[in-house]
Scaffold this motif. Structure first.
Motif, PDB file in Angstrom:
ATOM      1  N   HIS A   1      -3.404 -23.576  15.479  1.00 59.08           N
ATOM      2  CA  HIS A   1      -2.698 -23.405  15.724  1.00 59.08           C
ATOM      3  C   HIS A   1      -1.929 -24.894  15.286  1.00 59.08           C
ATOM      4  O   HIS A   1      -0.427 -25.166  14.532  1.00 59.08           O
ATOM      5  CB  HIS A   1      -3.010 -23.681  17.144  1.00 59.08           C
ATOM      6  CG  HIS A   1      -1.601 -24.048  17.773  1.00 59.08           C
ATOM      7  ND1 HIS A   1      -0.765 -23.422  18.060  1.00 59.08           N
ATOM      8  CD2 HIS A   1      -1.546 -25.308  18.487  1.00 59.08           C
ATOM      9  CE1 HIS A   1       0.501 -24.476  18.569  1.00 59.08           C
ATOM     10  NE2 HIS A   1      -0.248 -25.514  19.120  1.00 59.08           N
ATOM     11  N   PHE A   2      -2.431 -26.341  15.613  1.00 59.05           N
ATOM     12  CA  PHE A   2      -2.541 -27.395  14.534  1.00 59.05           C
ATOM     13  C   PHE A   2      -2.434 -26.844  13.325  1.00 59.05           C
ATOM     14  O   PHE A   2      -1.052 -28.072  12.889  1.00 59.05           O
ATOM     15  CB  PHE A   2      -3.641 -27.886  15.783  1.00 59.05           C
ATOM     16  CG  PHE A   2      -3.411 -29.435  16.164  1.00 59.05           C
ATOM     17  CD1 PHE A   2      -1.854 -29.506  16.629  1.00 59.05           C
ATOM     18  CD2 PHE A   2      -3.762 -28.131  17.238  1.00 59.05           C
ATOM     19  CE1 PHE A   2      -1.738 -30.256  18.014  1.00 59.05           C
ATOM     20  CE2 PHE A   2      -3.579 -28.866  18.924  1.00 59.05           C
ATOM     21  CZ  PHE A   2      -2.662 -29.952  19.120  1.00 59.05           C
ATOM     22  N   TYR A   3      -3.303 -26.736  12.582  1.00 62.45           N
ATOM     23  CA  TYR A   3      -2.610 -26.120  11.106  1.00 62.45           C
ATOM     24  C   TYR A   3      -1.405 -25.471  10.472  1.00 62.45           C
ATOM     25  O   TYR A   3      -1.324 -25.411   9.742  1.00 62.45           O
ATOM     26  CB  TYR A   3      -4.022 -26.409  10.608  1.00 62.45           C
ATOM     27  CG  TYR A   3      -4.981 -26.533   9.988  1.00 62.45           C
ATOM     28  CD1 TYR A   3      -4.814 -27.801   8.836  1.00 62.45           C
ATOM     29  CD2 TYR A   3      -5.429 -26.896  10.949  1.00 62.45           C
ATOM     30  CE1 TYR A   3      -5.821 -28.445   8.413  1.00 62.45           C
ATOM     31  CE2 TYR A   3      -7.151 -28.390  10.424  1.00 62.45           C
ATOM     32  CZ  TYR A   3      -7.018 -29.066   8.968  1.00 62.45           C
ATOM     33  OH  TYR A   3      -7.993 -29.977   9.187  1.00 62.45           O
ATOM     34  N   ARG A   4      -0.806 -24.969  11.723  1.00 65.68           N
ATOM     35  CA  ARG A   4       0.402 -24.804  11.294  1.00 65.68           C
ATOM     36  C   ARG A   4       1.566 -25.257  11.888  1.00 65.68           C
ATOM     37  O   ARG A   4       2.852 -24.965  11.639  1.00 65.68           O
ATOM     38  CB  ARG A   4       0.345 -23.266  12.290  1.00 65.68           C
ATOM     39  CG  ARG A   4      -0.605 -22.086  11.989  1.00 65.68           C
ATOM     40  CD  ARG A   4      -0.263 -20.514  12.366  1.00 65.68           C
ATOM     41  NE  ARG A   4       0.427 -20.015  12.012  1.00 65.68           N
ATOM     42  CZ  ARG A   4       1.227 -18.793  12.662  1.00 65.68           C
ATOM     43  NH1 ARG A   4       0.706 -18.484  13.500  1.00 65.68           N
ATOM     44  NH2 ARG A   4       2.155 -18.886  11.442  1.00 65.68           N
ATOM     45  N   GLN A   5       1.555 -26.638  12.272  1.00 65.41           N
ATOM     46  CA  GLN A   5       2.372 -27.148  12.421  1.00 65.41           C
ATOM     47  C   GLN A   5       2.638 -28.276  12.050  1.00 65.41           C
ATOM     48  O   GLN A   5       1.885 -28.689  11.116  1.00 65.41           O
ATOM     49  CB  GLN A   5       1.870 -28.206  13.974  1.00 65.41           C
ATOM     50  CG  GLN A   5       1.541 -27.507  15.110  1.00 65.41           C
ATOM     51  CD  GLN A   5       2.889 -26.343  15.663  1.00 65.41           C
ATOM     52  OE1 GLN A   5       3.395 -26.499  15.382  1.00 65.41           O
ATOM     53  NE2 GLN A   5       1.779 -24.875  15.474  1.00 65.41           N
ATOM     54  N   PRO A   6       3.787 -29.107  11.465  1.00 62.96           N
ATOM     55  CA  PRO A   6       4.361 -29.712  10.384  1.00 62.96           C
ATOM     56  C   PRO A   6       4.320 -30.948  10.521  1.00 62.96           C
ATOM     57  O   PRO A   6       4.738 -32.085  10.812  1.00 62.96           O
ATOM     58  CB  PRO A   6       5.872 -29.553  10.078  1.00 62.96           C
ATOM     59  CG  PRO A   6       6.771 -29.098  11.612  1.00 62.96           C
ATOM     60  CD  PRO A   6       4.909 -28.031  11.993  1.00 62.96           C
ATOM     61  N   LEU A   7       2.799 -30.690  10.244  1.00 61.44           N
ATOM     62  CA  LEU A   7       2.218 -32.475  11.013  1.00 61.44           C
ATOM     63  C   LEU A   7       1.791 -33.238   9.370  1.00 61.44           C
ATOM     64  O   LEU A   7       0.577 -31.804   9.033  1.00 61.44           O
ATOM     65  CB  LEU A   7       0.684 -32.594  12.298  1.00 61.44           C
ATOM     66  CG  LEU A   7       1.822 -31.873  13.572  1.00 61.44           C
ATOM     67  CD1 LEU A   7       1.217 -32.068  14.323  1.00 61.44           C
ATOM     68  CD2 LEU A   7       2.949 -33.167  13.597  1.00 61.44           C
ATOM     69  N   PRO A   8       0.923 -34.535   8.963  1.00 62.69           N
ATOM     70  CA  PRO A   8       0.521 -34.646   8.201  1.00 62.69           C
ATOM     71  C   PRO A   8      -0.817 -34.436   8.268  1.00 62.69           C
ATOM     72  O   PRO A   8      -1.250 -33.835   9.884  1.00 62.69           O
ATOM     73  CB  PRO A   8       0.344 -36.285   8.397  1.00 62.69           C
ATOM     74  CG  PRO A   8       1.589 -36.619   8.818  1.00 62.69           C
ATOM     75  CD  PRO A   8       1.939 -35.598  10.060  1.00 62.69           C
TER      76      PRO A   8
ATOM     77  N   LEU B   1      -7.282 -24.020  18.212  1.00 66.27           N
ATOM     78  CA  LEU B   1      -6.911 -25.057  18.374  1.00 66.27           C
ATOM     79  C   LEU B   1      -6.563 -25.169  16.862  1.00 66.27           C
ATOM     80  O   LEU B   1      -5.306 -25.590  16.204  1.00 66.27           O
ATOM     81  CB  LEU B   1      -7.410 -26.408  18.988  1.00 66.27           C
ATOM     82  CG  LEU B   1      -7.554 -26.548  20.577  1.00 66.27           C
ATOM     83  CD1 LEU B   1      -7.755 -25.420  21.235  1.00 66.27           C
ATOM     84  CD2 LEU B   1      -7.360 -27.082  20.871  1.00 66.27           C
ATOM     85  N   VAL B   2      -7.528 -25.396  15.923  1.00 63.58           N
ATOM     86  CA  VAL B   2      -7.730 -25.347  14.393  1.00 63.58           C
ATOM     87  C   VAL B   2      -6.518 -24.013  13.943  1.00 63.58           C
ATOM     88  O   VAL B   2      -5.534 -25.027  12.820  1.00 63.58           O
ATOM     89  CB  VAL B   2      -8.575 -25.029  13.427  1.00 63.58           C
ATOM     90  CG1 VAL B   2      -8.588 -25.353  12.105  1.00 63.58           C
ATOM     91  CG2 VAL B   2     -10.701 -25.969  14.159  1.00 63.58           C
TER      92      VAL B   2
ATOM     93  N   VAL C   1      -5.570 -23.591  26.290  1.00 70.33           N
ATOM     94  CA  VAL C   1      -6.339 -22.877  27.709  1.00 70.33           C
ATOM     95  C   VAL C   1      -6.873 -21.687  27.060  1.00 70.33           C
ATOM     96  O   VAL C   1      -8.014 -21.668  27.103  1.00 70.33           O
ATOM     97  CB  VAL C   1      -5.591 -21.722  28.296  1.00 70.33           C
ATOM     98  CG1 VAL C   1      -6.178 -20.932  28.894  1.00 70.33           C
ATOM     99  CG2 VAL C   1      -4.793 -22.439  29.432  1.00 70.33           C
ATOM    100  N   ALA C   2      -7.017 -21.299  25.593  1.00 69.56           N
ATOM    101  CA  ALA C   2      -7.558 -20.417  25.039  1.00 69.56           C
ATOM    102  C   ALA C   2      -9.067 -21.026  24.619  1.00 69.56           C
ATOM    103  O   ALA C   2     -10.353 -20.696  24.552  1.00 69.56           O
ATOM    104  CB  ALA C   2      -6.942 -19.435  24.196  1.00 69.56           C
TER     105      ALA C   2
END
Length: 245
Positions: free
Chosen positions: A158-165, A155-156, A139-140
């Motif tokens: 948020h997603f860089y804080r996720q445990p994802l490759p 979004l950048v 939404v933001a």
């Protein structure tokens, strides 16, 4: 658009593409901020050109990375983002017709905040965020994408804080931005806000972005990654502060 203004517009686009190539972000922020700061074109006009340019750039970067997309994260993010893009477009139209100075102040604050967020190097969480958090961040990002075609910062971060490759994060962000940009162009197209001049200028920007991207890959500045990120943050901070002032 006269030749001098056009040259300045294309130079700022080239600068944004080069910085994005060597740092991984900032194309939309630099172009929107620079064009608005020097009053080269209206905010609504520039947002559409940035949308077309970024969309082409996203597709070029994504065509070999589709298999890395985190479809779950992308789906929840878009559930919040797509309606918010329409809201952002409506807010832009309202402010553009009533208070251009307020719009510039908001843009300056967004660019300044975006520079701060993108300069940070957040540590990944231990667990993946739930879907409602992805949607909330969407939404933001959607409101910012609808208003200025720069929905990336929240979004950048948020997603860089996720445990994802890293490859998954980048592909998911690119795909999400591409869908959101298509949605924004659809909204403004239905409203009749896309003109022939915007399309022509967008086409002129494409080879500039391509050449600047090649230059960034082949001739990056002799600086470490941290120094380049600080440079990008300083540049965005200066643009944001000057717009606010």
């Amino acid at each position: 658009m006269d030749p001098l203004t056009l040259a300045a517009f294309l130079f700022i686009v080239a600068l944004g593409a080069y910085v994005q190539t060597v740092t991984g972000f900032a194309l939309g922020l630099i172009v929107m901020g620079g064009i608005t700061l020097f009053d080269l074109a209206p905010v609504a006009f520039t947002a559409i050109v940035v949308g077309f340019t970024a969309l082409a750039n996203n597709f070029l970067a994504l065509h070999r990375a589709i298999h890395h997309i985190d479809r779950r994260g992308m789906t929840f993010t878009l559930l919040g983002m797509l309606p918010a893009v329409g809201l952002g477009v409506l807010l832009l139209d309202a402010l553009h017709s009533t208070s251009v100075e307020t719009l510039r102040v908001i843009l300056g604050a967004v660019i300044l905040a975006g520079g701060v967020l993108l300069a940070l190097r957040p540590h990944p969480h231990a667990h993946r965020a739930p879907g409602w958090v992805d949607a909330g961040v969407g939404v933001a990002g959607g409101i910012l994408a609808g208003m200025f075609s720069i929905g990336g910062p929240p979004l950048v971060f948020h997603f860089y804080r996720q445990p994802l490759p890293l490859a998954v994060v980048r592909a998911t962000l690119l795909a999400t931005f591409a869908v959101a940009t298509v949605a924004r162009l659809f909204y403004v197209g239905v409203a009749g806000d896309i003109t022939l001049e915007m399309v022509q200028l967008s086409l002129l920007c494409l080879p500039v972005v391509f050449l600047a991207t090649v230059a960034g890959r082949r001739y990056p500045p002799p600086l470490p990654d941290l120094a380049m990120r600080r440079f990008a943050f300083t540049l965005l901070g200066a643009i944001g502060v000057m717009l606010l002032v």
